[in-house]
Design a protein around this motif. Structure first.
Motif, PDB file in Angstrom:
ATOM      1  N   GLN A 199       0.774  -1.233  -0.144  1.00 23.54           N
ATOM      2  CA  GLN A 199      -0.006  -0.096  -0.057  1.00 23.54           C
ATOM      3  C   GLN A 199       1.060   1.123  -0.135  1.00 23.54           C
ATOM      4  N   ASN A 200       1.956   1.260   0.812  1.00 22.86           N
ATOM      5  CA  ASN A 200       2.817   2.611   0.666  1.00 22.86           C
ATOM      6  C   ASN A 200       3.855   2.662  -0.326  1.00 22.86           C
ATOM      7  N   TRP A 201       4.044   1.834  -1.467  1.00 27.68           N
ATOM      8  CA  TRP A 201       4.877   1.888  -2.317  1.00 27.68           C
ATOM      9  C   TRP A 201       4.447   2.741  -3.427  1.00 27.68           C
ATOM     10  N   GLU A 202       5.567   3.672  -3.862  1.00 28.06           N
ATOM     11  CA  GLU A 202       5.004   4.657  -4.971  1.00 28.06           C
ATOM     12  C   GLU A 202       5.494   4.110  -6.241  1.00 28.06           C
ATOM     13  N   ASP A 203       6.204   2.913  -6.352  1.00 28.01           N
ATOM     14  CA  ASP A 203       6.247   2.366  -7.744  1.00 28.01           C
ATOM     15  C   ASP A 203       5.748   1.075  -7.907  1.00 28.01           C
ATOM     16  N   GLN A 204       4.377   1.147  -7.518  1.00 26.19           N
ATOM     17  CA  GLN A 204       3.862  -0.218  -7.777  1.00 26.19           C
ATOM     18  C   GLN A 204       3.608  -0.722  -9.387  1.00 26.19           C
ATOM     19  N   ASP A 205       3.758   0.099 -10.334  1.00 23.51           N
ATOM     20  CA  ASP A 205       3.776  -0.164 -11.405  1.00 23.51           C
ATOM     21  C   ASP A 205       4.784  -1.169 -11.835  1.00 23.51           C
ATOM     22  N   GLU A 206       6.029  -1.118 -11.223  1.00 24.26           N
ATOM     23  CA  GLU A 206       7.136  -2.110 -11.417  1.00 24.26           C
ATOM     24  C   GLU A 206       7.074  -3.406 -10.872  1.00 24.26           C
ATOM     25  N   ILE A 207       5.934  -3.496  -9.884  1.00 24.99           N
ATOM     26  CA  ILE A 207       5.883  -4.750  -9.176  1.00 24.99           C
ATOM     27  C   ILE A 207       5.535  -5.867 -10.332  1.00 24.99           C
ATOM     28  N   LEU A 208       6.040  -6.948 -10.248  1.00 27.65           N
ATOM     29  CA  LEU A 208       5.734  -8.250 -11.305  1.00 27.65           C
ATOM     30  C   LEU A 208       4.762  -9.044 -11.016  1.00 27.65           C
ATOM     31  N   TYR A 209       4.188  -8.981  -9.842  1.00 27.16           N
ATOM     32  CA  TYR A 209       3.155  -9.678  -9.178  1.00 27.16           C
ATOM     33  C   TYR A 209       1.805  -9.024  -9.385  1.00 27.16           C
ATOM     34  N   TYR A 210       0.911  -9.994  -9.417  1.00 27.46           N
ATOM     35  CA  TYR A 210      -0.718  -9.444  -9.620  1.00 27.46           C
ATOM     36  C   TYR A 210      -0.984  -8.779  -8.042  1.00 27.46           C
ATOM     37  N   ILE A 211      -1.188  -7.525  -8.069  1.00 27.29           N
ATOM     38  CA  ILE A 211      -1.619  -6.855  -6.944  1.00 27.29           C
ATOM     39  C   ILE A 211      -3.154  -6.697  -6.725  1.00 27.29           C
ATOM     40  N   GLU A 212      -3.641  -7.209  -5.690  1.00 26.60           N
ATOM     41  CA  GLU A 212      -5.064  -7.056  -5.326  1.00 26.60           C
ATOM     42  C   GLU A 212      -5.322  -5.976  -4.546  1.00 26.60           C
ATOM     43  N   LYS A 213      -6.501  -5.393  -5.043  1.00 25.73           N
ATOM     44  CA  LYS A 213      -6.980  -3.920  -4.525  1.00 25.73           C
ATOM     45  C   LYS A 213      -8.278  -3.978  -4.115  1.00 25.73           C
ATOM     46  N   ASP A 214      -8.442  -3.952  -2.718  1.00 25.85           N
ATOM     47  CA  ASP A 214     -10.074  -4.159  -2.163  1.00 25.85           C
ATOM     48  C   ASP A 214     -10.135  -3.576  -0.979  1.00 25.85           C
ATOM     49  N   TYR A 215     -11.049  -3.863  -0.223  1.00 24.86           N
ATOM     50  CA  TYR A 215     -11.533  -3.385   1.230  1.00 24.86           C
ATOM     51  C   TYR A 215     -11.509  -4.642   2.068  1.00 24.86           C
ATOM     52  N   ASP A 216     -10.960  -4.518   3.316  1.00 23.03           N
ATOM     53  CA  ASP A 216     -11.167  -5.748   4.029  1.00 23.03           C
ATOM     54  C   ASP A 216     -12.589  -5.578   4.886  1.00 23.03           C
ATOM     55  N   ASP A 217     -12.826  -6.589   5.810  1.00 21.94           N
ATOM     56  CA  ASP A 217     -14.022  -6.701   6.481  1.00 21.94           C
ATOM     57  C   ASP A 217     -14.265  -5.406   7.215  1.00 21.94           C
ATOM     58  N   GLU A 218     -13.521  -4.513   7.763  1.00 22.13           N
ATOM     59  CA  GLU A 218     -13.631  -3.527   8.398  1.00 22.13           C
ATOM     60  C   GLU A 218     -13.778  -2.043   7.683  1.00 22.13           C
ATOM     61  N   GLY A 219     -13.402  -2.435   6.328  1.00 25.56           N
ATOM     62  CA  GLY A 219     -13.841  -1.408   5.461  1.00 25.56           C
ATOM     63  C   GLY A 219     -12.836  -0.571   5.377  1.00 25.56           C
ATOM     64  N   SER A 220     -11.549  -1.113   5.706  1.00 27.25           N
ATOM     65  CA  SER A 220     -10.168  -0.554   5.317  1.00 27.25           C
ATOM     66  C   SER A 220      -9.630  -0.994   3.846  1.00 27.25           C
ATOM     67  N   TYR A 221      -9.014   0.262   3.180  1.00 26.58           N
ATOM     68  CA  TYR A 221      -8.528  -0.269   1.933  1.00 26.58           C
ATOM     69  C   TYR A 221      -7.286  -0.830   1.712  1.00 26.58           C
ATOM     70  N   TYR A 222      -6.988  -1.974   0.771  1.00 29.67           N
ATOM     71  CA  TYR A 222      -5.568  -2.431   1.132  1.00 29.67           C
ATOM     72  C   TYR A 222      -4.989  -2.815  -0.542  1.00 29.67           C
ATOM     73  N   GLU A 223      -3.975  -2.921  -0.433  1.00 33.18           N
ATOM     74  CA  GLU A 223      -3.299  -3.172  -1.722  1.00 33.18           C
ATOM     75  C   GLU A 223      -2.046  -4.284  -1.474  1.00 33.18           C
ATOM     76  N   ARG A 224      -2.172  -5.466  -1.944  1.00 31.18           N
ATOM     77  CA  ARG A 224      -1.142  -6.403  -1.721  1.00 31.18           C
ATOM     78  C   ARG A 224      -1.002  -7.381  -2.807  1.00 31.18           C
ATOM     79  N   TYR A 225      -0.084  -8.063  -2.800  1.00 33.11           N
ATOM     80  CA  TYR A 225      -0.222  -9.337  -3.432  1.00 33.11           C
ATOM     81  C   TYR A 225      -0.201 -10.373  -2.291  1.00 33.11           C
TER      82      TYR A 225
END
Length: 260
Positions: A199-225
């Motif tokens: 979530q805190n990375w500025e250069d996410q376009d360089e990541i070679l993995y698929y990034i999930e972008k969603d909200y958890d059960d508490e409504g907090s937004y996340y970005e992760r692989y």
């Protein structure tokens, strides 16, 4: 013959000579070659010639990054870390709590990654503990055949799959990956998962993995692989062969694909 025509002819001959005879290095790994990799010895055989695999240690990360950015990585190489296109993957995942600003103190995941950077047939034999096979399919067209010829692969960690096929585009169809077992062999794969916040990375376009972008059960937004299987893939996988394949998961899934 007039002087101008002679000059033009000389230039043409020079250009043709350069194209045909000069040995100009290719920055990309050779595609569609066949390799035999010994996991125990970290050697490979190509065209009957056996060689040591190039190994990049964590201390050698700057040299690795230079070769990566220049497109000079070998077809098969070893890293003592897992690379996601930006940096070394660190040990914690979303199951672990890290206070803001403290993640720089977290050590990189220590693992022997045998990296596949080519198409073609790659036959693996031998065993590796604390290791994995990582296959980069980004922008790749063709077939990658991972032939398991009596291997034992154990990541010795819940933090990484044992066979990891990655692509920033889920379901990319230009590259076809098949895992084959050799007749008469038993192949044991033991691995875990990756679940890393980006979530805190500025250069996410360089990541070679698929990034999930969603909200958890508490409504907090996340970005992760996130990869949950001992064998994990962003793209479709095909399994075939007459050998035995035993898959042990130390975390969640045995085999998973984000595609088919």
């Amino acid at each position: 013959m007039p002087m101008k025509k002679l000059k033009v002819l000389s230039i043409i001959i020079t250009i043709v000579f350069c194209i045909l005879f000069l040995n100009i290095p290719n920055s990309k790994a050779q595609e569609n070659s066949d390799y035999k990799v010994n996991l125990s010895e970290l050697t490979y055989t190509e065209s009957g010639s056996e060689n040591k695999l190039t190994v990049y240690t964590q201390d050698d990360f700057d040299n690795f990054l230079s070769d990566y950015e220049a497109g000079n990585l070998p077809a098969i190489y070893v890293t003592e870390f897992l690379f996601d296109g930006v940096s070394m993957v660190k040990t914690p995942d979303l199951d672990d709590f890290i206070e803001d600003g403290n993640d720089a103190k977290v050590k990189a995941l220590s693992i022997t990654a045998i990296n596949v950077n080519t198409t073609g047939s790659i036959e693996f034999s031998g065993e590796v503990t604390g290791g994995m096979i990582a296959v980069d399919t980004n922008g790749r067209t063709g077939e990658v055949n991972l032939v398991l010829n009596g291997v034992t692969i154990d990541t010795d960690s819940k933090k990484a799959p044992a066979i990891f096929v990655y692509n920033k585009e889920v379901g990319a169809e230009n590259c076809i990956v098949t895992i084959k077992t050799t007749e008469g062999t038993t192949n044991t794969i033991t691995g875990g998962k990756i679940k890393q916040s980006v979530q805190n990375w500025e250069d996410q376009d360089e990541i070679l993995y698929y990034i999930e972008k969603d909200y958890d059960d508490e409504g907090s937004y996340y970005e992760r692989y996130k990869y949950d299987g001992a064998i994990s893939s962003d793209i479709s996988l095909t399994f075939e062969g007459e050998g035995t394949l035993i898959v042990n998961s130390t975390a969640k899934e045995g085999i998973e694909s984000k595609a088919n």
